[in-house]
Design a protein around this motif. Structure first.
Motif, PDB file in Angstrom:
ATOM      1  N   GLY A 167       0.772  -1.121   0.055  1.00  0.00           N
ATOM      2  CA  GLY A 167       0.095   0.044   0.218  1.00  0.00           C
ATOM      3  C   GLY A 167       0.845   1.490  -0.014  1.00  0.00           C
ATOM      4  O   GLY A 167       0.567   2.183  -0.712  1.00  0.00           O
ATOM      5  N   THR A 226      -3.995   1.592  -4.094  1.00  0.00           N
ATOM      6  CA  THR A 226      -4.825   0.454  -4.510  1.00  0.00           C
ATOM      7  C   THR A 226      -5.911   1.069  -5.585  1.00  0.00           C
ATOM      8  O   THR A 226      -6.989   1.151  -5.222  1.00  0.00           O
ATOM      9  CB  THR A 226      -5.719  -0.168  -3.432  1.00  0.00           C
ATOM     10  OG1 THR A 226      -6.302   0.876  -2.604  1.00  0.00           O
ATOM     11  CG2 THR A 226      -4.738  -1.232  -2.617  1.00  0.00           C
ATOM     12  N   VAL A 256       2.837   2.813  10.347  1.00  0.00           N
ATOM     13  CA  VAL A 256       2.354   3.572   9.278  1.00  0.00           C
ATOM     14  C   VAL A 256       2.510   2.751   7.990  1.00  0.00           C
ATOM     15  O   VAL A 256       1.511   2.919   7.134  1.00  0.00           O
ATOM     16  CB  VAL A 256       3.130   4.867   9.163  1.00  0.00           C
ATOM     17  CG1 VAL A 256       2.595   5.576   7.900  1.00  0.00           C
ATOM     18  CG2 VAL A 256       2.965   5.824  10.388  1.00  0.00           C
ATOM     19  N   ASP A 298      -0.793   0.432   5.532  1.00  0.00           N
ATOM     20  CA  ASP A 298      -1.164   0.376   4.274  1.00  0.00           C
ATOM     21  C   ASP A 298      -0.926  -1.123   3.690  1.00  0.00           C
ATOM     22  O   ASP A 298      -1.626  -1.219   2.781  1.00  0.00           O
ATOM     23  CB  ASP A 298      -0.120   1.447   3.466  1.00  0.00           C
ATOM     24  CG  ASP A 298      -0.651   2.794   3.758  1.00  0.00           C
ATOM     25  OD1 ASP A 298      -1.523   3.265   4.489  1.00  0.00           O
ATOM     26  OD2 ASP A 298       0.217   3.578   3.351  1.00  0.00           O
ATOM     27  N   LYS A 318      -4.190  -2.609   3.976  1.00  0.00           N
ATOM     28  CA  LYS A 318      -4.959  -2.168   3.015  1.00  0.00           C
ATOM     29  C   LYS A 318      -4.497  -3.165   1.707  1.00  0.00           C
ATOM     30  O   LYS A 318      -5.553  -3.589   0.797  1.00  0.00           O
ATOM     31  CB  LYS A 318      -5.043  -0.732   2.552  1.00  0.00           C
ATOM     32  CG  LYS A 318      -5.531   0.180   3.720  1.00  0.00           C
ATOM     33  CD  LYS A 318      -5.223   1.519   3.300  1.00  0.00           C
ATOM     34  CE  LYS A 318      -5.683   2.361   4.548  1.00  0.00           C
ATOM     35  NZ  LYS A 318      -6.912   2.402   5.082  1.00  0.00           N
ATOM     36  N   SER A 368      -6.158  -6.529   1.956  1.00  0.00           N
ATOM     37  CA  SER A 368      -7.527  -6.432   1.613  1.00  0.00           C
ATOM     38  C   SER A 368      -7.812  -6.544   0.220  1.00  0.00           C
ATOM     39  O   SER A 368      -8.802  -7.053  -0.213  1.00  0.00           O
ATOM     40  CB  SER A 368      -8.342  -5.210   2.249  1.00  0.00           C
ATOM     41  OG  SER A 368      -8.081  -5.187   3.768  1.00  0.00           O
ATOM     42  N   CYS A 402      -5.666   6.330  -1.021  1.00  0.00           N
ATOM     43  CA  CYS A 402      -5.213   4.905  -1.017  1.00  0.00           C
ATOM     44  C   CYS A 402      -4.349   4.678   0.055  1.00  0.00           C
ATOM     45  O   CYS A 402      -4.347   3.687   0.718  1.00  0.00           O
ATOM     46  CB  CYS A 402      -4.949   4.491  -2.190  1.00  0.00           C
ATOM     47  SG  CYS A 402      -6.083   4.621  -3.731  1.00  0.00           S
ATOM     48  N   GLY A 403      -3.638   5.470   0.540  1.00  0.00           N
ATOM     49  CA  GLY A 403      -2.921   5.181   1.871  1.00  0.00           C
ATOM     50  C   GLY A 403      -2.760   6.373   2.643  1.00  0.00           C
ATOM     51  O   GLY A 403      -1.527   7.103   2.690  1.00  0.00           O
ATOM     52  N   PRO A 404      -3.785   6.700   3.271  1.00  0.00           N
ATOM     53  CA  PRO A 404      -3.733   7.750   4.216  1.00  0.00           C
ATOM     54  C   PRO A 404      -2.888   7.756   5.433  1.00  0.00           C
ATOM     55  O   PRO A 404      -3.232   6.836   6.085  1.00  0.00           O
ATOM     56  CB  PRO A 404      -5.299   8.248   4.718  1.00  0.00           C
ATOM     57  CG  PRO A 404      -6.014   6.905   4.468  1.00  0.00           C
ATOM     58  CD  PRO A 404      -5.079   5.997   3.378  1.00  0.00           C
ATOM     59  N   SER A 405      -1.678   8.516   5.592  1.00  0.00           N
ATOM     60  CA  SER A 405      -0.932   8.107   6.910  1.00  0.00           C
ATOM     61  C   SER A 405      -1.094   9.317   7.934  1.00  0.00           C
ATOM     62  O   SER A 405      -0.569   9.208   9.052  1.00  0.00           O
ATOM     63  CB  SER A 405       0.482   8.439   6.518  1.00  0.00           C
ATOM     64  OG  SER A 405       0.730   7.478   5.355  1.00  0.00           O
ATOM     65  N   ALA A 425      -9.464  -1.295   2.220  1.00  0.00           N
ATOM     66  CA  ALA A 425      -8.624  -0.793   1.119  1.00  0.00           C
ATOM     67  C   ALA A 425      -9.573   0.025   0.249  1.00  0.00           C
ATOM     68  O   ALA A 425     -10.908  -0.103   0.212  1.00  0.00           O
ATOM     69  CB  ALA A 425      -8.235  -1.863   0.070  1.00  0.00           C
ATOM     70  N   VAL A 426      -9.262   1.354  -0.033  1.00  0.00           N
ATOM     71  CA  VAL A 426      -9.828   2.374  -0.985  1.00  0.00           C
ATOM     72  C   VAL A 426      -9.769   2.043  -2.404  1.00  0.00           C
ATOM     73  O   VAL A 426      -8.595   2.545  -2.954  1.00  0.00           O
ATOM     74  CB  VAL A 426      -9.692   3.689  -0.586  1.00  0.00           C
ATOM     75  CG1 VAL A 426     -10.529   4.594  -1.380  1.00  0.00           C
ATOM     76  CG2 VAL A 426      -9.934   4.009   0.915  1.00  0.00           C
TER      77      VAL A 426
END
Lengths: 307, 326
Positions: A25, A143, A172, A176, A179, A182, B111-114, B157-158
């Motif tokens: 991710g 993604t 962090v 990701d 995600k 997923s 898609c990957g917010p930190s 996951a977005v």
């Protein structure tokens, strides 16, 4: 899958045995470095293995640099694009990336989704991959468009797809990676395993191991999610330098003198030789072996192996 | 997969619909509905009639919302994992250290917010009110908006294509009740694609004060950063300067400094010179930076003695100076 040959992508990838998608991710965790190492190791896994590497990171392609192929042009033949040979005349490691299509190295590719989608389809349907044992696909972070397009266009060869997830140990990055996991589940992509990259750094002065980006998070995540943990790779400055295509590392002087940067020289594949001398190579070859075993086993249970 | 609370349902801001053919000229193009690619597209008639060619209906709303925001700064990098979000967070904290300064952080990495994790807001949710979505506050003068606040679970996951991402970005700009801000810092995903084009398009009228570009020292990262600077020039964004992150590592045991990511081609400083942008400084790699980010605490406050803190503060000062002159 009787309709395999019905789409241009299916036809083109007809003779590709295994397709491995490298994803994560998060950006900057080492997807491209893992893809490169995986392609090198798979190529080295048997004397006849042919490996392709496709870089679908369209706005930030790194594979050409890592393979020392910066600035190589792609040739167009009547039968499609000829991928760039990383190992010269042996042609057992062939590569395609948008980086080869850019005129200047600082040119930005500012594309929205639909154009990226078209480029990926072209990479899959118009490149003369030929017969490959493995096709390694390096993806951009996230993604989104690239990933969805890839899975869509590869639908005819879905049974040959599998994925490797790369992460670093910090929370962090793991978030990701989760995600990404997923995502693989949502699109029904079999997972070969998880690799934890940048796990620890050995101080060159005193040998003290520092967990620059924490440690152990990947293994913990793999256990929690019930997925295979392929192993962890420490930060290896020799590898960073090698893949950054800097000056040859002192260790490999004997091998590369005179052919620095010219990985196309016919007899020896300099990058492979130099890669094998990095501390990471031996760690990685175990992961590659594990992947080869898993794929062979799955192949054995699904169809009759062709060799 | 994703449940997003919808505030005021706005007209679709998409220039390219999600079901468009791949060579769609864009609904605002002169060729909309008339290009070869349009044949067979479900939207062809609508496009050909010309109603789509007007300016994006979201633009006036964005302009209104942004009229109370003084400074808008983008944090960019072509490469992932170089520390964009970490830097954004430090910048936010540093601005907000002055209690009279109102700061907003907008995370457009869909898609990957930190940002939620780094600011210690991982479990927060967005609330909507009559005046729009309310940002999540770190402290009373530091508000944050991220897609991370909208996901039922952080594992989700977005899986969105560009047009949906663009839609959300426009909502972040027009539906979030930012209030009066001195600074709005926008954290972006790696690359030069939909998110970047959208934010630039939506903020064109309101004006972007500049972009801070982040890199790490190795050539593989610099390559992508060159592309990002090229992008800034193409779309006309001023580059405030380049920050080199992870340059040099000081061993906590022997205090010896070594280069993890070797600047084989001269690093950020050389790149800044070559591309004629100002070099804001280098931040050494301190493992405590990553740890602070994981725990969601301010590195600058926790470790004021670290050389990295000094470096961060110097860089932030330079950015402030540049913005004050504007």
């Amino acid at each position: 899958m009787t309709e395999v040959a019905d789409t241009p992508v299916g036809r083109r990838l007809q003779h590709v045995k295994h397709i491995i998608i490298v994803c994560s991710g998060k950006g900057g965790v080492g997807k491209s470095s893992v893809s490169t190492q995986l392609a090198l190791s798979l190529r080295g896994s048997s004397p006849n293995a042919r490996v392709g590497i496709l870089d679908i990171d369209l706005t930030g392609p790194s594979i050409p640099r890592m393979l020392g192929l910066d600035g190589h042009p792609v040739h167009q033949s009547s039968d499609g694009w000829v991928p760039v040979h990383a190992d010269g005349s042996e042609a057992r490691l062939v590569c395609m990336s948008v980086g080869f299509l850019l005129k200047k190295k600082e040119d930005s590719v500012v594309w929205r989704g639909p154009k990226k989608n078209a480029m990926i389809r072209q990479f899959l349907s118009d490149v003369r991959w030929g017969e490959l044992d493995y096709l390694v696909i390096d993806t951009p972070p996230g993604t989104s468009d690239e990933h969805l397009s890839l899975i869509e266009h590869m639908a005819p060869v879905h049974s040959r797809l599998s994925a490797v997830i790369v992460t670093t140990p910090q929370a962090v990055a793991l978030l990701d990676a989760m995600k990404c996991l997923s995502f693989t589940r949502a699109v029904n992509l079999p997972l070969l395993g998880l690799i934890e990259n940048m796990s620890g750094y050995v101080c060159p002065c005193c040998g003290e191991v520092s967990n620059v980006f924490s440690t152990g998070g990947g293994e913990e995540m793999a256990r929690r999610e019930g997925i295979k943990f392929l192993g962890s790779l420490p930060v290896d400055t020799e590898l960073v330098t090698l893949l950054d295509a800097a000056e040859p590392s002192p260790l490999s002087d004997g091998v590369t003198s005179g052919v620095n940067g010219d990985t196309n020289s016919a007899s020896t594949f300099a990058l492979w030789q130099r890669y094998q001398q990095t501390p990471t190579a031996s760690l990685f070859s175990k992961m590659a072996e594990e992947i080869v075993r898993t794929l062979a086993r799955d192949e054995g249970s699904a169809t009759t192996p062709s060799e | 997969m994703l449940a997003v609370q919808h505030a005021a349902s706005a007209p679709d801001p998409l220039s390219v619909p999600s079901n468009a053919p791949e060579h769609c000229p864009g609904t605002e193009s002169e060729l909309a509905g008339k290009a070869d690619a349009c044949a067979g597209c479900a939207n062809q008639e609508i496009c050909a009639s010309g109603v789509t060619r007007g300016p994006d209906p979201a633009l006036p709303l964005v302009r209104e919302r942004m009229s109370t925001v003084k400074r808008k700064i983008l944090v960019l990098s072509g490469k992932g994992g170089v520390g964009k979000s970490t830097f954004t967070a430090q910048l936010g904290w540093a601005f907000a250290a002055d209690e009279d300064t109102q700061t907003g952080i907008m995370d457009v990495d869909i898609c990957g917010p930190s940002i939620p994790t780094i600011l210690g807001l991982a479990t927060e949710q967005v609330h909507s009110s009559s005046s729009g979505w309310s940002p999540v506050y770190v402290q009373d003068n530091l508000g944050v908006m991220s897609v991370g606040f909208m996901l039922p679970s952080s594992k989700d996951a977005v899986m969105w294509r560009g047009p949906k991402k663009n839609g959300l970005i426009s909502q972040f700009l027009k539906d979030v009740d930012w209030g009066a801000l001195d600074y709005l810092i926008v954290d972006t995903p790696p690359g030069t694609s939909d998110e970047h084009l959208s934010i630039v398009t939506y903020l064109r009228d309101s004006g972007i004060d500049g972009a801070v570009v982040i890199t790490t020292p190795q050539e593989v990262a610099l390559q992508d950063v060159r592309r990002e600077i090229d992008f800034c020039r193409k779309v006309g964004i001023k580059v405030l300067g380049l920050v080199e992150n992870m340059s040099g590592f000081v061993c906590p045991k022997c205090k010896g400094e070594s280069q993890i990511f070797k600047p084989s081609t001269g690093g950020g400083r050389r790149l800044a010179q070559d591309m004629n942008v100002s070099f804001l400084g280098s931040v050494p790699l301190d493992p405590r930076i990553g740890k602070s980010a994981d725990y969601g605490v301010s590195f600058l406050d926790e470790y004021p003695d670290s050389p990295a803190t000094t470096a961060y503060l110097e860089i932030i000062d330079k950015i402030k100076q540049q913005l004050d002159v504007l």
